[in-house]
Design a protein around this motif. Structure first.
Motif, PDB file in Angstrom:
ATOM      1  N   LYS A   1       2.311 -20.262  15.876  1.00  0.00           N
ATOM      2  CA  LYS A   1       2.571 -20.389  17.313  1.00  0.00           C
ATOM      3  C   LYS A   1       4.060 -20.460  17.583  1.00  0.00           C
ATOM      4  N   ALA A   2       4.778 -21.240  16.769  1.00  0.00           N
ATOM      5  CA  ALA A   2       6.228 -21.358  16.950  1.00  0.00           C
ATOM      6  C   ALA A   2       6.919 -20.022  16.697  1.00  0.00           C
ATOM      7  N   ILE A   3       6.489 -19.311  15.660  1.00  0.00           N
ATOM      8  CA  ILE A   3       7.092 -18.015  15.328  1.00  0.00           C
ATOM      9  C   ILE A   3       6.880 -17.014  16.454  1.00  0.00           C
ATOM     10  N   ASN A   4       5.661 -16.981  16.994  1.00  0.00           N
ATOM     11  CA  ASN A   4       5.346 -16.017  18.056  1.00  0.00           C
ATOM     12  C   ASN A   4       6.075 -16.325  19.356  1.00  0.00           C
ATOM     13  N   GLY A   5       6.528 -17.574  19.510  1.00  0.00           N
ATOM     14  CA  GLY A   5       7.199 -17.965  20.745  1.00  0.00           C
ATOM     15  C   GLY A   5       8.711 -17.860  20.698  1.00  0.00           C
ATOM     16  N   LEU A   6       9.246 -17.232  19.677  1.00  0.00           N
ATOM     17  CA  LEU A   6      10.701 -17.191  19.517  1.00  0.00           C
ATOM     18  C   LEU A   6      11.403 -16.246  20.488  1.00  0.00           C
ATOM     19  N   GLY A   7      10.687 -15.302  21.051  1.00  0.00           N
ATOM     20  CA  GLY A   7      11.359 -14.370  21.960  1.00  0.00           C
ATOM     21  C   GLY A   7      11.498 -12.992  21.338  1.00  0.00           C
ATOM     22  N   LYS A   8      12.063 -12.068  22.106  1.00  0.00           N
ATOM     23  CA  LYS A   8      12.048 -10.667  21.708  1.00  0.00           C
ATOM     24  C   LYS A   8      13.430 -10.060  21.470  1.00  0.00           C
ATOM     25  N   ASP A   9      14.517 -10.849  21.598  1.00  0.00           N
ATOM     26  CA  ASP A   9      15.808 -10.216  21.352  1.00  0.00           C
ATOM     27  C   ASP A   9      15.986  -9.976  19.859  1.00  0.00           C
ATOM     28  N   GLN A  10      17.022  -9.231  19.510  1.00  0.00           N
ATOM     29  CA  GLN A  10      17.181  -8.745  18.134  1.00  0.00           C
ATOM     30  C   GLN A  10      17.306  -9.893  17.139  1.00  0.00           C
ATOM     31  N   GLN A  11      18.090 -10.936  17.495  1.00  0.00           N
ATOM     32  CA  GLN A  11      18.279 -12.058  16.572  1.00  0.00           C
ATOM     33  C   GLN A  11      16.971 -12.800  16.341  1.00  0.00           C
ATOM     34  N   ASN A  12      16.213 -13.021  17.418  1.00  0.00           N
ATOM     35  CA  ASN A  12      14.955 -13.735  17.282  1.00  0.00           C
ATOM     36  C   ASN A  12      13.920 -12.924  16.518  1.00  0.00           C
ATOM     37  N   GLN A  13      13.924 -11.602  16.698  1.00  0.00           N
ATOM     38  CA  GLN A  13      12.993 -10.762  15.948  1.00  0.00           C
ATOM     39  C   GLN A  13      13.298 -10.807  14.455  1.00  0.00           C
ATOM     40  N   ALA A  14      14.582 -10.863  14.108  1.00  0.00           N
ATOM     41  CA  ALA A  14      14.949 -10.986  12.693  1.00  0.00           C
ATOM     42  C   ALA A  14      14.455 -12.314  12.129  1.00  0.00           C
ATOM     43  N   LEU A  15      14.590 -13.389  12.923  1.00  0.00           N
ATOM     44  CA  LEU A  15      14.103 -14.695  12.479  1.00  0.00           C
ATOM     45  C   LEU A  15      12.583 -14.691  12.374  1.00  0.00           C
ATOM     46  N   GLN A  16      11.902 -14.057  13.322  1.00  0.00           N
ATOM     47  CA  GLN A  16      10.445 -13.943  13.257  1.00  0.00           C
ATOM     48  C   GLN A  16      10.007 -13.252  11.974  1.00  0.00           C
ATOM     49  N   THR A  17      10.699 -12.169  11.627  1.00  0.00           N
ATOM     50  CA  THR A  17      10.350 -11.428  10.416  1.00  0.00           C
ATOM     51  C   THR A  17      10.510 -12.299   9.182  1.00  0.00           C
ATOM     52  N   THR A  18      11.627 -13.039   9.115  1.00  0.00           N
ATOM     53  CA  THR A  18      11.873 -13.915   7.969  1.00  0.00           C
ATOM     54  C   THR A  18      10.808 -14.997   7.873  1.00  0.00           C
ATOM     55  N   LEU A  19      10.499 -15.641   9.003  1.00  0.00           N
ATOM     56  CA  LEU A  19       9.529 -16.732   8.992  1.00  0.00           C
ATOM     57  C   LEU A  19       8.123 -16.241   8.675  1.00  0.00           C
ATOM     58  N   THR A  20       7.755 -15.087   9.190  1.00  0.00           N
ATOM     59  CA  THR A  20       6.431 -14.537   8.894  1.00  0.00           C
ATOM     60  C   THR A  20       6.290 -14.246   7.404  1.00  0.00           C
ATOM     61  N   ALA A  21       7.349 -13.673   6.827  1.00  0.00           N
ATOM     62  CA  ALA A  21       7.330 -13.409   5.385  1.00  0.00           C
ATOM     63  C   ALA A  21       7.240 -14.712   4.595  1.00  0.00           C
ATOM     64  N   MET A  22       7.982 -15.737   5.041  1.00  0.00           N
ATOM     65  CA  MET A  22       7.931 -17.035   4.371  1.00  0.00           C
ATOM     66  C   MET A  22       6.534 -17.626   4.421  1.00  0.00           C
ATOM     67  N   LEU A  23       5.908 -17.547   5.588  1.00  0.00           N
ATOM     68  CA  LEU A  23       4.572 -18.113   5.748  1.00  0.00           C
ATOM     69  C   LEU A  23       3.589 -17.429   4.809  1.00  0.00           C
ATOM     70  N   HIS A  24       3.714 -16.123   4.674  1.00  0.00           N
ATOM     71  CA  HIS A  24       2.842 -15.380   3.756  1.00  0.00           C
ATOM     72  C   HIS A  24       3.122 -15.774   2.304  1.00  0.00           C
ATOM     73  N   GLU A  25       4.403 -15.844   1.946  1.00  0.00           N
ATOM     74  CA  GLU A  25       4.770 -16.188   0.570  1.00  0.00           C
ATOM     75  C   GLU A  25       4.366 -17.613   0.218  1.00  0.00           C
ATOM     76  N   SER A  26       4.415 -18.515   1.198  1.00  0.00           N
ATOM     77  CA  SER A  26       4.092 -19.916   0.925  1.00  0.00           C
ATOM     78  C   SER A  26       2.636 -20.071   0.482  1.00  0.00           C
ATOM     79  N   ASN A  27       1.736 -19.266   1.036  1.00  0.00           N
ATOM     80  CA  ASN A  27       0.332 -19.361   0.625  1.00  0.00           C
ATOM     81  C   ASN A  27       0.188 -19.165  -0.871  1.00  0.00           C
ATOM     82  N   THR A  28       0.830 -18.114  -1.376  1.00  0.00           N
ATOM     83  CA  THR A  28       0.729 -17.808  -2.802  1.00  0.00           C
ATOM     84  C   THR A  28       1.417 -18.870  -3.649  1.00  0.00           C
ATOM     85  N   ALA A  29       2.648 -19.250  -3.239  1.00  0.00           N
ATOM     86  CA  ALA A  29       3.420 -20.221  -4.024  1.00  0.00           C
ATOM     87  C   ALA A  29       2.744 -21.590  -4.036  1.00  0.00           C
TER      88      ALA A  29
END
Length: 364
Positions: free
Chosen positions: A246-274
């Protein structure tokens, strides 16, 4: 996002033994000038066209405004430079008659200062100098008086209250822990102070002080979670994932926030495995998946989080800084793992998982 980061960091802190014998620790925290500028802007620059309307007389014929804030460090103090617009006038026949109108630059030096119990950081003005638009120092008596009476107290009134920071940290975490660990966490956080504060080229360097256990006996490694514990952990982890998504999806749509969204989404996926590997593997002493995940992820995420916090309103930005600080402190403590018995590792995650499971059982 800030909740989950603080929860993981501070819940791990909660695995300390009770604070009977304690040692004082100094932990570094850097407040970058970009974030301080955001605090100043959101506290004072609330006027039209992003001006700080600091004073106006009752007749609305006289005023003082600041604009175009710049901030850096100078001689171990914070240097603020603002454009200044000043008008002194009087109302005659329903019209404002201008007596003096002046534009120039105000430079203030402000020294980071701690209160008596080292819980509040303030920024009193040590020097205020006005310059004309050609860079020559000016000494207009009416202007100097107004700067002294109005502007300096406004700038000096900015502060950072550590009581609020550790209060937020405690509230974020205590509801997830068993009652004994939550009480212990509260006791530990009550020792948190700011031992020193000094301005440098990048911002304000703080040294946070806290009392931690002098030593803890070596503990046997925590065994892998049982099938029953894994089911209970998955319920808790899904709640955290929901909050994070929910927090990731609410970050907004500008370029900086989209980059942060991408990083956090990848982290969330990687955390499951780790995390799953760390909770269930029988041997994690070599190439620990949890330690590797935290180390890689935090190195990648910290610069983006700091940049993101500078685009938030002042207090919200400091809340994100609190999450960053909590995790930075955890890494600092991790370097002192021998006396503290705390690790960013699979073993630490297993202990945390069992604490959270016990806390959930107490509340049901």
């Amino acid at each position: 996002m800030k909740f989950a980061l603080s929860a993981v960091a501070l819940a791990l802190f909660g695995t300390f033994s009770p604070i009977s014998q304690a040692q004082a620790l100094n932990l570094p925290l850097q407040l970058d000038y970009g974030l301080i500028a955001k605090l100043v802007t959101n506290s004072l620059y609330t006027g039209a066209e992003h001006t700080a309307d600091l004073w106006q007389d009752g007749a609305k014929c006289s005023y003082l405004k600041l604009a175009n804030l710049k901030i850096n460090g100078q001689a171990e103090q914070i240097r603020l430079v603002n454009d200044v617009q000043v008008q002194f006038g009087t109302k005659l026949g329903g019209q404002c008659m201008t007596v003096l109108k002046w534009q120039g630059v105000l430079e203030t030096l402000q020294k980071p200062t701690l209160n008596a119990d080292h819980s509040v950081l303030s920024l009193p003005v040590t020097q205020a100098t006005a310059y004309d638009q050609q860079g020559h120092q000016v000494n207009i008596s009416q202007l100097q008086d107004l700067l002294k009476r109005v502007v300096e107290p406004k700038l000096a009134g900015l502060s950072i209250d550590l009581n609020r920071l550790h209060g937020d940290m405690e509230r974020n975490v205590s509801t997830w822990l068993p009652k004994t660990e939550a009480a212990q966490l509260s006791q530990w956080l009550n020792t948190l102070t700011i031992n020193s504060a000094a301005a440098n080229d990048q911002g304000i360097a703080l040294q946070l002080g806290l009392d931690a256990p002098a030593s803890t006996p070596a503990q046997a490694p925590s065994p892998a979670l049982t099938a029953s514990e894994q089911k209970q952990w998955q319920v808790i982890w899904k709640q955290w994932q929901g909050l994070l998504a929910k927090a990731i999806n609410g970050l907004g749509k500008d370029q900086q926030n989209q980059a942060l969204q991408t990083t956090l989404t990848a982290m969330l996926h990687e955390s499951n495995t780790a995390f799953q590997a760390g909770l269930t593997a029988k041997n994690t002493t070599d190439n620990d998946p949890v330690r590797e995940f935290f180390s890689h992820s935090w190195t990648t995420l910290t610069p983006q989080l700091k940049a993101f916090s500078q685009d938030l309103p002042g207090l919200e930005g400091f809340n994100y800084l609190g999450a960053i600080a909590a995790t930075d402190v955890l890494y600092e403590l991790d370097t002192k793992a021998a006396p503290l018995g705390i690790t960013l590792s699979s073993d630490g995650l297993r202990k945390l998982a069992r604490l959270l499971i016990a806390g959930k059982q107490q509340r049901t």
